[in-house]
Write an enzyme that holds these catalytic residues in place. Sequence first.
Site, PDB file in Angstrom:
ATOM      1  N   LEU A  33     -42.905  14.560 -16.646  1.00 33.47           N
ATOM      2  CA  LEU A  33     -42.289  13.376 -17.260  1.00 33.47           C
ATOM      3  C   LEU A  33     -42.927  13.043 -18.600  1.00 33.47           C
ATOM      4  O   LEU A  33     -44.125  13.202 -18.788  1.00 33.47           O
ATOM      5  CB  LEU A  33     -42.409  12.177 -16.309  1.00 33.47           C
ATOM      6  CG  LEU A  33     -41.761  12.357 -14.937  1.00 33.47           C
ATOM      7  CD1 LEU A  33     -41.899  11.082 -14.117  1.00 33.47           C
ATOM      8  CD2 LEU A  33     -40.283  12.758 -15.046  1.00 33.47           C
ATOM      9  N   HIS A  37     -38.144  10.384 -20.532  1.00 32.92           N
ATOM     10  CA  HIS A  37     -37.819   9.944 -19.166  1.00 32.92           C
ATOM     11  C   HIS A  37     -38.177   8.464 -19.014  1.00 32.92           C
ATOM     12  O   HIS A  37     -37.423   7.686 -18.424  1.00 32.92           O
ATOM     13  CB  HIS A  37     -38.634  10.732 -18.133  1.00 32.92           C
ATOM     14  CG  HIS A  37     -38.319  12.189 -18.072  1.00 32.92           C
ATOM     15  ND1 HIS A  37     -39.235  13.157 -18.395  1.00 32.92           N
ATOM     16  CD2 HIS A  37     -37.189  12.845 -17.718  1.00 32.92           C
ATOM     17  CE1 HIS A  37     -38.697  14.343 -18.241  1.00 32.92           C
ATOM     18  NE2 HIS A  37     -37.456  14.189 -17.837  1.00 32.92           N
ATOM     19  N   ASP A 153     -29.441  16.559 -23.595  1.00 32.87           N
ATOM     20  CA  ASP A 153     -28.592  17.501 -22.862  1.00 32.87           C
ATOM     21  C   ASP A 153     -27.177  16.929 -22.873  1.00 32.87           C
ATOM     22  O   ASP A 153     -26.640  16.522 -21.833  1.00 32.87           O
ATOM     23  CB  ASP A 153     -29.118  17.664 -21.436  1.00 32.87           C
ATOM     24  CG  ASP A 153     -30.526  18.229 -21.420  1.00 32.87           C
ATOM     25  OD1 ASP A 153     -30.690  19.388 -21.799  1.00 32.87           O
ATOM     26  OD2 ASP A 153     -31.470  17.496 -21.072  1.00 32.87           O
TER      27      ASP A 153
HETATM   28  O1  PAF Z   1     -31.806  17.404 -17.016  1.00 32.34           O
HETATM   29  C1  PAF Z   1     -32.517  17.806 -16.072  1.00 32.34           C
HETATM   30  O2  PAF Z   1     -33.730  17.605 -16.048  1.00 32.34           O
HETATM   31  C2  PAF Z   1     -31.876  18.554 -14.930  1.00 32.34           C
HETATM   32  O3  PAF Z   1     -30.842  19.358 -15.370  1.00 32.34           O
HETATM   33  C3  PAF Z   1     -31.400  17.640 -13.782  1.00 32.34           C
HETATM   34  C4  PAF Z   1     -30.291  16.705 -14.239  1.00 32.34           C
HETATM   35  C5  PAF Z   1     -32.564  16.830 -13.254  1.00 32.34           C
HETATM   36  C6  PAF Z   1     -30.855  18.470 -12.627  1.00 32.34           C
HETATM   37  O4  PAF Z   1     -31.824  19.320 -12.115  1.00 32.34           O
END
Ligand code: PAF
Length: 283
Positions: A33, A37, A153
């Site tokens: 993390l 996050h 992402d």
């Molecule tokens: O973005 C991420 O860290 C991963 O693709 C997720 C959404 C936790 C799924 O494993």
Amino acid sequence: MRIFKNKTDLIAYVDTLKSDKKTIGFVPTMGALHEGHGSLISKGLSENDVMAVSIFVNPTQFDNQEDLVKYPRTLDSDVELLTTISEEKIIVYAPTVNDIYGDNVTSTSFFYDGLEHEMEGRFRHGHFDGVGTIVKRLFEIVRPDTAYFGEKDFQQLMIIKKLVEKHNIPVNIIGCKIHRAKDGLAMSSRNTRLKPEYREAAPFIFKTIKAAKEKFGTKSANYVTKWVTQQFAKHDLLDLEYFIIADIKTLKTVKRKSNKKAYRAFIAVYADDIRLIDNIALN
Ligand code: PAF
């Protein structure tokens, strides 16, 4: 802080939260993390009674075994960081592979109206089947009201929105802005694996896509794409995998610009053996 290692206990706990009419926010992660996050979790905390955070390196979304093996696993320091954010309101789900998959560590095939064939889907075979499989499963276990995903992402975010729509999953999906280091590098768990010279070089990625955004104001997508490709060809340390300017709804590469559409530039770069991605809104 409550930490759940198996789904049976977590499901029972979520049942009590639901009967107490508590709202549940959720940030699924693969751990290691970082502040990115942290910002998703803090946003979730301000909007929900309880925040669930999953920490699970999902094997079915890796097409590269070496990347899976080397992916950082830092549960103790992750829990420490979460404790500094909120001791009482965060619950952690850190399952084993067996708890999620049993003996069948495979993904289901998903159709996301073609979004899965672009960019990451083209370069990471089966990646979005793995992501869909784990996120759907986590949603079934955690049963959040709202889940938060970073725009780093961006394609994943679009795909998760499509997943909940197509499968009638009652979770509100919120996309959150990219969190960057002071030098512009998009925060990622993979950054911790960069050797110092590559970490120093990596902000070139954001610098270049920011310059691409400037150019896109007056030049064609084709011109800008060629320009970015040339900048990376001249770079000693960073290898461009792709740079694409795409329509944000379809994620298809732009052929001819229209001022009625919104575009984003997407990039994937190798810094040594570490793959970094980033993106930027263009208009
Ligand atoms: O973005 C991420 O860290 C991963 O693709 C997720 C959404 C936790 C799924 O494993």
